[in-house]
Scaffold this motif. Sequence first.
Motif, PDB file in Angstrom:
ATOM      1  N   THR A 174      14.252  -3.681   2.202  1.00 30.46           N
ATOM      2  CA  THR A 174      12.922  -5.106   2.625  1.00 30.46           C
ATOM      3  C   THR A 174      13.258  -6.197   2.190  1.00 30.46           C
ATOM      4  O   THR A 174      14.196  -6.602   1.270  1.00 30.46           O
ATOM      5  CB  THR A 174      11.850  -4.396   0.815  1.00 30.46           C
ATOM      6  N   SER A 176      11.867 -10.776   1.498  1.00 32.33           N
ATOM      7  CA  SER A 176      10.488 -10.959   1.436  1.00 32.33           C
ATOM      8  C   SER A 176      10.179 -12.129   2.526  1.00 32.33           C
ATOM      9  O   SER A 176       8.961 -12.238   2.921  1.00 32.33           O
ATOM     10  CB  SER A 176      10.639 -12.264   0.066  1.00 32.33           C
ATOM     11  N   HIS A 241       8.681  -7.994   3.749  1.00 30.39           N
ATOM     12  CA  HIS A 241       7.322  -7.266   3.125  1.00 30.39           C
ATOM     13  C   HIS A 241       7.211  -8.936   1.914  1.00 30.39           C
ATOM     14  O   HIS A 241       8.347  -8.933   0.611  1.00 30.39           O
ATOM     15  CB  HIS A 241       7.905  -6.147   2.558  1.00 30.39           C
ATOM     16  N   GLU A 243       5.396  -9.496  -0.661  1.00 36.26           N
ATOM     17  CA  GLU A 243       5.362  -9.423  -1.365  1.00 36.26           C
ATOM     18  C   GLU A 243       6.397  -8.860  -2.666  1.00 36.26           C
ATOM     19  O   GLU A 243       6.138  -9.290  -3.228  1.00 36.26           O
ATOM     20  CB  GLU A 243       3.671  -8.245  -1.917  1.00 36.26           C
ATOM     21  N   ILE A 245       7.723  -6.379  -3.840  1.00 39.09           N
ATOM     22  CA  ILE A 245       6.978  -5.025  -4.681  1.00 39.09           C
ATOM     23  C   ILE A 245       7.327  -3.535  -4.509  1.00 39.09           C
ATOM     24  O   ILE A 245       7.941  -3.111  -5.272  1.00 39.09           O
ATOM     25  CB  ILE A 245       5.817  -5.239  -4.536  1.00 39.09           C
ATOM     26  N   LEU A 261       9.784   0.250  -6.508  1.00 34.77           N
ATOM     27  CA  LEU A 261       9.137  -0.752  -6.323  1.00 34.77           C
ATOM     28  C   LEU A 261       8.930  -1.216  -7.770  1.00 34.77           C
ATOM     29  O   LEU A 261       9.359  -0.607  -8.741  1.00 34.77           O
ATOM     30  CB  LEU A 261       7.020  -0.334  -6.321  1.00 34.77           C
ATOM     31  N   SER A 294      -2.716  -5.727  -1.532  1.00 34.98           N
ATOM     32  CA  SER A 294      -2.235  -5.178  -0.054  1.00 34.98           C
ATOM     33  C   SER A 294      -0.458  -5.678   0.266  1.00 34.98           C
ATOM     34  O   SER A 294      -0.256  -6.284  -0.579  1.00 34.98           O
ATOM     35  CB  SER A 294      -2.953  -5.325   1.047  1.00 34.98           C
ATOM     36  N   LEU A 295       0.196  -4.591   0.238  1.00 35.02           N
ATOM     37  CA  LEU A 295       1.540  -4.283   0.696  1.00 35.02           C
ATOM     38  C   LEU A 295       1.122  -5.251   1.912  1.00 35.02           C
ATOM     39  O   LEU A 295       1.155  -4.035   2.425  1.00 35.02           O
ATOM     40  CB  LEU A 295       1.785  -3.740  -0.117  1.00 35.02           C
ATOM     41  N   THR A 296       2.478  -5.820   2.835  1.00 36.04           N
ATOM     42  CA  THR A 296       1.985  -5.930   3.917  1.00 36.04           C
ATOM     43  C   THR A 296       4.033  -5.807   3.925  1.00 36.04           C
ATOM     44  O   THR A 296       4.849  -5.815   3.996  1.00 36.04           O
ATOM     45  CB  THR A 296       1.945  -7.178   5.027  1.00 36.04           C
TER      46      THR A 296
ATOM     47  N   SER B 294       0.637  -3.235   6.806  1.00 38.11           N
ATOM     48  CA  SER B 294      -0.401  -3.265   5.380  1.00 38.11           C
ATOM     49  C   SER B 294      -0.840  -1.843   4.658  1.00 38.11           C
ATOM     50  O   SER B 294      -1.631  -1.152   5.183  1.00 38.11           O
ATOM     51  CB  SER B 294      -1.173  -4.454   4.959  1.00 38.11           C
TER      52      SER B 294
END
Lengths: 394, 394
Positions: A174, A176, A241, A243, A245, A261, A294-296, B294
């Motif tokens: 992932t 950012s 991603h 977030e 996380i 995570l 939410s995680l995108t 998401s």
Amino acid sequence: MKGISILGSTGSIGIQALDIIRIHRDRFRVVALAAGSNIDLLEKQVREFRPAIVSCADAGAARELRARVSDLPGQTWIGQSTEGLERAATAEEAALVVGGLPGSTGLLPTFAAVESGKDVALATKEVLVMAGELFMNRVAERGIRLLPVDSEQSAIFQCLQGNGDSEINRIMLTASGGPFRDASIQDLQRVTREQALNHPRWKMGPKVTIDSATLMNKGLEVIEAKWLFGLTASQIEVVIHPESIVHSMVEFQDGSIIAQLGATDMRIPISYALAFPQRIASGTSPIDFPQLGSLTFHEPDAEKFPLLKAAFDSLKDRSTMPIILNAADEVAVDLFLSEKIPFHRIPRIVLEAMDRVDPAQVETLEEIQSFHESVVERVMKDWRLWIEPGGQPR
Amino acid sequence: MKGISILGSTGSIGIQALDIIRIHRDRFRVVALAAGSNIDLLEKQVREFRPAIVSCADAGAARELRARVSDLPGQTWIGQSTEGLERAATAEEAALVVGGLPGSTGLLPTFAAVESGKDVALATKEVLVMAGELFMNRVAERGIRLLPVDSEQSAIFQCLQGNGDSEINRIMLTASGGPFRDASIQDLQRVTREQALNHPRWKMGPKVTIDSATLMNKGLEVIEAKWLFGLTASQIEVVIHPESIVHSMVEFQDGSIIAQLGATDMRIPISYALAFPQRIASGTSPIDFPQLGSLTFHEPDAEKFPLLKAAFDSLKDRSTMPIILNAADEVAVDLFLSEKIPFHRIPRIVLEAMDRVDPAQVETLEEIQSFHESVVERVMKDWRLWIEPGGQPR
């Protein structure tokens, strides 16, 4: 008590490693510290942790530090540059060496640590980018533990635990997306040094922060992951991603995906590398998932961030292309940080270098180091010609 | 070749276990099948997998099956009910018993499998809800492997692999929220049987589908997880995650969270339980994260779904409250499926039972089974009085 040597003790990774060690004094003992010219901080670290071996950037810094800590009881060896780094990397009482030196300077000392049989907690991705095959061979021959410290590589490493030799379909690194994730190509031409140094999620050194803004950092991680986990380029995916996380994921043969995570806090991967295979308190805050909302996930924009694709391309054959990519990027980021080129010239210079510099045959560490230096020299000499109108034709 | 016995072979778990076995014939051999009254499907399964032992619901079904497969060469023992289940659960050539019987009917045969030293792939959560302490003690005494098949428990189990005895801060069980996640309390009073049976993410048997609509299923999983993983209720969180991609998560002492993700396809946890500690192809489709967009997370609505809190409450002391909760729910879901009560009466009946039925002292499996039966009887006798105006005062 596990003896720890920290290469790059005044950098972001080093400081946080000492934060972890500070809360686990019963478990770890600092036996060596190596840093550059930040003598103020290094002095504080020496006073607090009393390492037997300390290394500074140069003779002047070492002299200054010796004078400042002359009141301390006991013997501290204080040296500098190549010899200092090597002594810190191979300190007899160190069981684990934290490799947190910035960029290509980490190459030789990290190899020295492996040669002397130390486990290595590796943050310097350039070691694998420049000398992946050679390094992994030495790691295997010496039978040492290589523990990744990069948050993404640590995530993959954590996800692989307990999965034996289960076949990996793919890993998903992932990203950012950096500060310019939503910027247009036009916006990127007007980016300032300060904007590029302002990463939305992670506090890191300047080189890696700029590399995060160009996605070169993710590209270097792709190369790093290939070597760390024995993957092909086609098994590695990059997912944006924002977030930050989900730090990365592994998909196994059965379709099951294991993800790691956590807070965007390097103390998690650092503490994991320090205490592996145990887990210890890291001082981070828990995540409240309902609060998070939410995680995108998005596809990376290949046009806006050409260095990510360039990194994948550099893996196409067993050549020195990753060394060229990395050396050119070191020069280009320096040029940007010293305000000699605008932001969007960084990828341009790297791509030109990949196009113009001839790959070489390299086998030994010395050959790798010297090829790297020759690429740096060439890029420093020619970058203006490459990017300016009327420059040298290809 | 691992010998497999499947209890509940014509149910959702059994059918999918056979799907996995079908693609790994070199690895697994079906030695016993136990089912109920779906003789058409059971006959097909017997013809395809040729188990040595088959169990049906009753003598009539067994007679019918015997007549239908009389042309098959070799010897197949075909029996029924308690004896049939016990023979299937303890079949000499079985190394692993898949416990996929619905509800409390799974209790005795699953214990029998453990007693006879078989590893158990457990889908019947009632075994742990009703007899968690006793069951886990027997599992430990017999030294068998208990492999959870529930997607959430399998996720937790997968996340724990490779983490030794690392301290667990908490686990996060995810819940899709069921078909009525966004319904109002008023809406819930008008829910039809068909709406409740239409789960948005998972295809499952009717009992567990209705339990998913009331969140009782998640409550039962909370109790199950407590026993499976040796947790306290305060270490267990439930998070609503409508996309059902994150199947559950574990947070360790260092703040690192390991999550298991994947398609909403039971073949992943089933294949994991069948081949543990290896992973094998399960036939599921990969997830495209950018396409997914998401992943969202919410707090469960305690007012709309009181059975989730009721399950946590039932753990407050070491009493038989989980047995009361589970037995009352079995009756209430039956009443709803046979259209004798509306949907919103299900939690009401369970809560009334928890309030009105006196807990008991139970120690043996027989006492547990008989207490369960007494609660079922009591609820069947009194539910009308409890929920109708002018009913019996507490």
